[in-house]
Design a protein around this motif. Structure first.
Motif, PDB file in Angstrom:
ATOM      1  N   THR A 111       0.861  -1.181   0.000  1.00  0.00           N
ATOM      2  CA  THR A 111       0.000   0.000   0.000  1.00  0.00           C
ATOM      3  C   THR A 111       0.898   1.232   0.000  1.00  0.00           C
ATOM      4  N   ALA A 112       0.266   2.366  -0.314  1.00  0.00           N
ATOM      5  CA  ALA A 112       1.046   3.603  -0.400  1.00  0.00           C
ATOM      6  C   ALA A 112       1.601   3.980   0.969  1.00  0.00           C
ATOM      7  N   GLY A 113       2.849   4.455   1.004  1.00  0.00           N
ATOM      8  CA  GLY A 113       3.506   4.867   2.244  1.00  0.00           C
ATOM      9  C   GLY A 113       4.995   4.624   2.154  1.00  0.00           C
ATOM     10  N   THR A 114       5.671   4.611   3.330  1.00  0.00           N
ATOM     11  CA  THR A 114       7.115   4.354   3.369  1.00  0.00           C
ATOM     12  C   THR A 114       7.413   3.253   4.376  1.00  0.00           C
ATOM     13  N   SER A 115       8.495   2.551   4.130  1.00  0.00           N
ATOM     14  CA  SER A 115       8.954   1.510   5.042  1.00  0.00           C
ATOM     15  C   SER A 115      10.470   1.470   4.993  1.00  0.00           C
ATOM     16  N   ASP A 116      11.118   1.297   6.159  1.00  0.00           N
ATOM     17  CA  ASP A 116      12.576   1.185   6.219  1.00  0.00           C
ATOM     18  C   ASP A 116      12.976  -0.251   5.900  1.00  0.00           C
ATOM     19  N   ILE A 117      13.832  -0.375   4.913  1.00  0.00           N
ATOM     20  CA  ILE A 117      14.354  -1.685   4.519  1.00  0.00           C
ATOM     21  C   ILE A 117      15.772  -1.787   5.057  1.00  0.00           C
ATOM     22  N   THR A 118      16.029  -2.798   5.885  1.00  0.00           N
ATOM     23  CA  THR A 118      17.338  -2.980   6.510  1.00  0.00           C
ATOM     24  C   THR A 118      18.061  -4.150   5.872  1.00  0.00           C
ATOM     25  N   TYR A 119      19.343  -3.877   5.539  1.00  0.00           N
ATOM     26  CA  TYR A 119      20.219  -4.945   5.035  1.00  0.00           C
ATOM     27  C   TYR A 119      21.387  -5.076   5.998  1.00  0.00           C
ATOM     28  N   THR A 120      21.667  -6.278   6.466  1.00  0.00           N
ATOM     29  CA  THR A 120      22.797  -6.546   7.356  1.00  0.00           C
ATOM     30  C   THR A 120      23.795  -7.436   6.629  1.00  0.00           C
ATOM     31  N   ASP A 121      25.042  -6.911   6.507  1.00  0.00           N
ATOM     32  CA  ASP A 121      26.027  -7.653   5.721  1.00  0.00           C
ATOM     33  C   ASP A 121      26.702  -8.737   6.558  1.00  0.00           C
ATOM     34  N   GLY A 122      27.667  -9.390   5.946  1.00  0.00           N
ATOM     35  CA  GLY A 122      28.341 -10.504   6.593  1.00  0.00           C
ATOM     36  C   GLY A 122      29.164 -10.109   7.807  1.00  0.00           C
ATOM     37  N   ASN A 123      29.490  -8.778   7.951  1.00  0.00           N
ATOM     38  CA  ASN A 123      30.209  -8.310   9.140  1.00  0.00           C
ATOM     39  C   ASN A 123      29.261  -7.955  10.272  1.00  0.00           C
ATOM     40  N   GLY A 124      27.966  -8.129  10.013  1.00  0.00           N
ATOM     41  CA  GLY A 124      26.988  -7.741  11.019  1.00  0.00           C
ATOM     42  C   GLY A 124      26.672  -6.263  11.012  1.00  0.00           C
ATOM     43  N   CYS A 125      27.084  -5.561   9.966  1.00  0.00           N
ATOM     44  CA  CYS A 125      26.853  -4.119   9.882  1.00  0.00           C
ATOM     45  C   CYS A 125      25.549  -3.848   9.145  1.00  0.00           C
ATOM     46  N   PRO A 126      24.623  -3.149   9.765  1.00  0.00           N
ATOM     47  CA  PRO A 126      23.355  -2.865   9.099  1.00  0.00           C
ATOM     48  C   PRO A 126      23.397  -1.555   8.332  1.00  0.00           C
ATOM     49  N   VAL A 127      22.559  -1.470   7.325  1.00  0.00           N
ATOM     50  CA  VAL A 127      22.333  -0.214   6.616  1.00  0.00           C
ATOM     51  C   VAL A 127      20.856  -0.144   6.302  1.00  0.00           C
ATOM     52  N   ILE A 128      20.306   1.041   6.334  1.00  0.00           N
ATOM     53  CA  ILE A 128      18.867   1.222   6.165  1.00  0.00           C
ATOM     54  C   ILE A 128      18.598   2.156   4.999  1.00  0.00           C
ATOM     55  N   GLU A 129      17.674   1.775   4.162  1.00  0.00           N
ATOM     56  CA  GLU A 129      17.154   2.642   3.116  1.00  0.00           C
ATOM     57  C   GLU A 129      15.642   2.725   3.284  1.00  0.00           C
ATOM     58  N   THR A 130      15.119   3.908   3.129  1.00  0.00           N
ATOM     59  CA  THR A 130      13.677   4.092   3.198  1.00  0.00           C
ATOM     60  C   THR A 130      13.089   3.955   1.798  1.00  0.00           C
ATOM     61  N   VAL A 131      12.194   3.003   1.651  1.00  0.00           N
ATOM     62  CA  VAL A 131      11.553   2.754   0.363  1.00  0.00           C
ATOM     63  C   VAL A 131      10.176   3.404   0.381  1.00  0.00           C
ATOM     64  N   THR A 132       9.886   4.143  -0.680  1.00  0.00           N
ATOM     65  CA  THR A 132       8.580   4.793  -0.831  1.00  0.00           C
ATOM     66  C   THR A 132       7.718   3.967  -1.772  1.00  0.00           C
ATOM     67  N   VAL A 133       6.522   3.606  -1.311  1.00  0.00           N
ATOM     68  CA  VAL A 133       5.555   2.894  -2.153  1.00  0.00           C
ATOM     69  C   VAL A 133       4.544   3.926  -2.631  1.00  0.00           C
ATOM     70  N   ASN A 134       4.527   4.158  -3.946  1.00  0.00           N
ATOM     71  CA  ASN A 134       3.648   5.167  -4.530  1.00  0.00           C
ATOM     72  C   ASN A 134       2.305   4.543  -4.916  1.00  0.00           C
ATOM     73  N   PRO A 135       1.205   5.300  -4.765  1.00  0.00           N
ATOM     74  CA  PRO A 135      -0.116   4.761  -5.109  1.00  0.00           C
ATOM     75  C   PRO A 135      -0.305   4.696  -6.622  1.00  0.00           C
ATOM     76  N   LEU A 136      -1.289   3.856  -7.061  1.00  0.00           N
ATOM     77  CA  LEU A 136      -1.680   3.817  -8.468  1.00  0.00           C
ATOM     78  C   LEU A 136      -2.763   4.867  -8.677  1.00  0.00           C
ATOM     79  N   PRO A 137      -2.566   5.844  -9.528  1.00  0.00           N
ATOM     80  CA  PRO A 137      -3.563   6.901  -9.695  1.00  0.00           C
ATOM     81  C   PRO A 137      -4.796   6.384 -10.441  1.00  0.00           C
ATOM     82  N   VAL A 138      -5.927   6.995 -10.168  1.00  0.00           N
ATOM     83  CA  VAL A 138      -7.186   6.683 -10.863  1.00  0.00           C
ATOM     84  C   VAL A 138      -7.575   7.897 -11.684  1.00  0.00           C
ATOM     85  N   ALA A 139      -7.836   7.670 -12.989  1.00  0.00           N
ATOM     86  CA  ALA A 139      -8.206   8.768 -13.878  1.00  0.00           C
ATOM     87  C   ALA A 139      -9.692   9.052 -13.763  1.00  0.00           C
TER      88      ALA A 139
END
Length: 667
Positions: free
Chosen positions: A451-479
């Motif tokens: 659904t439309a909104g944002t969510s933080d996506i976390t990736y943790t590498d092999g060293n145990g170090c995390p990194v976070i990117e915020t992903v935006t989910v855009n809505p489908l427009p209605v004409a």
């Protein structure tokens, strides 16, 4: 019996003197004398040689009288017979049982002589200064006459006043990195830094007196102003107390003024980082006489010396900067800095970043921490640090951490997916989403919009170090599109205004039938146009609108534009009738079928009303002219189909007049 006869003889011989006899012939019967009191008067006429000790000054000890006194706080006294009541040549000395234990009457061979004088006073009177006595202890005095002389004496004991004063000093920075705060000098350890401590010449030295030794027989000391030097251990009091400080370092030969540019060049050796306490003190200098004890606080033992206020010299430790923490995941290095001038006055360091990354957290004082951020694996970081004294320090290192990264598009449409990729090394705990109602992520980093909104996506590498990117989910427009509508050829079809929910979408559209007069496709609103239909039947165009918002295409929405044909009326053929004839129903049809009709009659005299709708009704033909005439009546028929009026079509009904025969007259 012998002693009694001597006493009687003395009383008889000396008359008046016997009144001055103090019965102090023995140490055990010594006459107490109060230090500072008026002189004590007496006579030695009845004295004997019992228990007397030889004096070191003058001739052998003759019959002596004894006195005792308690040493004052100064530890130094002046004993004098230099008074008008003294009428013979006196000798005096000060005795004790042993050095340091003079409280018992001296007994041979433990007698210790603290001082002796023959003619130190006026004429043949005695004047003796004794130093180094222990305050509160009892000492003994012998008094006799030179060459067995007897007579009246007056003896007093006075405390030796001490007027010694170490005075004041001026401290001056003369070069390099020196900071002076009150009586404390701060100087860099590894930079040539000079200062001077100069006496203001307002000091008072103790009086030069005789030093009795050891090691030699004694000498007169030379009072001077010197310094005692403590290293790293402060005096136990300020001013320092040489007599009661177990850490008293002794005197250093400095002279009354002191200066230094390099702590490694003067003795005792002072190392960088040391704190030196310089204590000005008046001293008894006996270095130039082998009979004296060298450079001593109170070499002559008169208890008179002065100690000035301690001057502290801080040979500043290097500013110490240490890598206190490293974040292998965040690309940061924490550096904690201590020492230098800020350790003492709370001032701030001047810190310059001379390497990679970004310096944050400055300014700081001693004990504070700065952070170098934004470092990548293998980058060199370096900080240049200077305190308020200008003492420099540098710290550097190489960052060996790995900051994880996420690559890939970080926006996605509802119902669509975007592939994210985490940096090496892999093998950590993988991927997660903080809000699975907005977006879900697979173990391989494939993010699907829910659904439309944002969510933080976390990736943790092999060293145990995390990194976070915020992903935006855009809505489908209605004409939002216009309603479907129908038009006649030639009608002006209005602008097709397009909007979206949510607002802000862009639009593309297509037209399924350009025969209606609209182009095949376009963007934005659907333009106005003139409707066309070149057929004999209704034609339609389907307009398909696709909205796009933030890269997300909504579901296409259709509406229809119909262009109806213009109907063609099918009318009866032209015909002629006679008055009275029954003109049949004028049946009207259309191409295409289904039209409605209106019609008008241009001449009602033929027997047909002026206008009507539907079929033209049957009627009886008339011609009331009464003359032989003929005429053409035009019936105009206008068909309408789906609101579109056709082209009028005419047909003619002619009613001929009733003929009148013209016959010959009756004849």
């Amino acid at each position: 019996m012998k002693k009694l006869l001597l006493v009687l003889a003395a009383v008889f011989l000396f008359g008046k003197s016997e009144a001055q006899w103090l019965n102090n012939d023995f140490c055990s019967t010594a006459q107490p004398v109060t230090v500072g009191a008026a002189c004590t008067q007496g006579s030695n006429a009845l004295a004997t040689l019992n228990n007397d000790f030889n004096m070191s000054c003058g001739d052998a000890t003759d019959a002596a009288v004894w006195f005792s006194f308690v040493a004052p706080g100064t530890g130094a006294v002046i004993i004098s017979t230099d008074h008008p009541a003294t009428n013979f040549d006196t000798h005096i000395n000060v005795l004790g049982a042993a050095p340091g234990d003079p409280t018992v009457c001296p007994v041979a061979p433990n007698m210790f002589e603290y001082g002796c004088d023959d003619d130190g006073g006026t004429g043949s009177t005695s004047l003796l200064q004794v130093n180094g006595l222990v305050a509160g202890q009892t000492y003994y005095i012998q008094l006799d006459g030179f060459a067995a002389a007897t007579g009246t004496y007056c003896i007093d004991i006075q405390s030796v006043p001490c007027t010694a004063n170490a005075g004041t000093f001026t401290i001056t920075a003369t070069g390099g990195n020196v900071n002076i705060i009150a009586n404390t000098i701060y100087t860099c350890e590894d930079v040539v830094s000079c200062y001077d401590i100069t006496s203001n010449n307002d000091y008072t030295l103790p009086t030069s007196v005789f030093y009795p030794g050891p090691p030699g027989p004694g000498c007169f000391t030379v009072p001077e102003l010197m310094y005692a030097i403590y290293i790293n251990t402060a005096p136990n009091t300020n001013p320092a107390d040489p007599d009661n400080d177990p850490g008293w370092p002794g005197i250093y030969w400095t002279g009354q003024d002191f200066n230094d540019c390099d702590p490694s060049l003067f003795a005792p050796t002072i190392l960088p980082g040391d704190v030196v306490y310089l204590v000005p003190i008046t001293v008894d200098d006996g270095d130039n006489d082998a009979n004296c004890g060298g450079l001593q606080t109170d070499g002559d033992g008169d208890g008179c010396y002065a100690v000035g206020q301690t001057i502290t010299v801080v040979y500043l430790t290097s500013t110490v900067a240490v890598q206190s923490a490293i974040d292998l995941c965040a690309g940061t290095v924490d550096v904690t800095i201590t020492g230098g001038m800020p350790l003492y006055d709370g001032s701030d360091y001047t810190i310059t970043n001379t390497g990679s990354g970004t310096l944050t957290g400055a300014p700081i004082t001693s004990g504070g921490t700065v952070v170098v951020t934004g470092l990548l694996n293998g980058q060199n970081w370096s900080l240049s640090i200077t305190d308020q004294n200008g003492c420099p320090e540098t710290i550097n290192g190489t960052y060996t951490g790995t900051v994880p990264t996420i690559t890939g598009a970080i926006s996605v449409c509802v119902g669509s997916a975007t592939q994210l990729t985490g940096s090496a090394p892999t093998g950590g705990s993988g991927w997660s989403s903080t809000n699975t109602g907005i977006a879900i992520v697979s173990g391989t980093g494939l993010v699907t919009g829910v659904t439309a909104g944002t969510s933080d996506i976390t990736y943790t590498d092999g060293n145990g170090c995390p990194v976070i990117e915020t992903v935006t989910v855009n809505p489908l427009p209605v004409a939002n599109v216009p309603s479907s509508n129908a038009y006649c050829p030639g009608d002006a079809v209005p602008l097709g205004a397009l909007t979206s929910t949510p607002v802000g979408a862009t639009f593309t559209w297509t037209n399924s039938n350009t025969s209606i007069g609209l182009v095949a496709s376009g963007t934005g609103n659907v333009p106005a146009f003139s409707a066309t239909n070149a057929t004999g039947a209704a034609i339609s165009g389907t307009i398909t609108v696709t909205p796009t918002l933030a890269g997300c295409a909504g579901t296409p929405v259709n509406y229809t534009i119909t262009v109806n044909p213009l109907p063609v009326a099918n009318v009866p053929s032209n015909n002629a009738y006679c008055p009275g004839d029954a003109v049949p129903l004028g049946s009207l049809t259309s191409t295409p079928v289904g039209a409605t009709f209106t019609w008008t009659n241009s001449n009602t005299s033929i027997g047909l009303v002026a206008s009507g709708t539907g079929n033209v009704p049957a009627f009886s033909a008339t011609n009331a002219t009464g003359v032989a005439i003929s005429g053409t009546i035009t019936v105009t028929v206008t068909p309408t189909l789906a609101g579109c009026p056709g082209i009028p079509v005419a047909y003619t009904i002619t009613v001929d007049p009733t003929p009148v025969a013209n016959v010959p007259s009756n004849n």
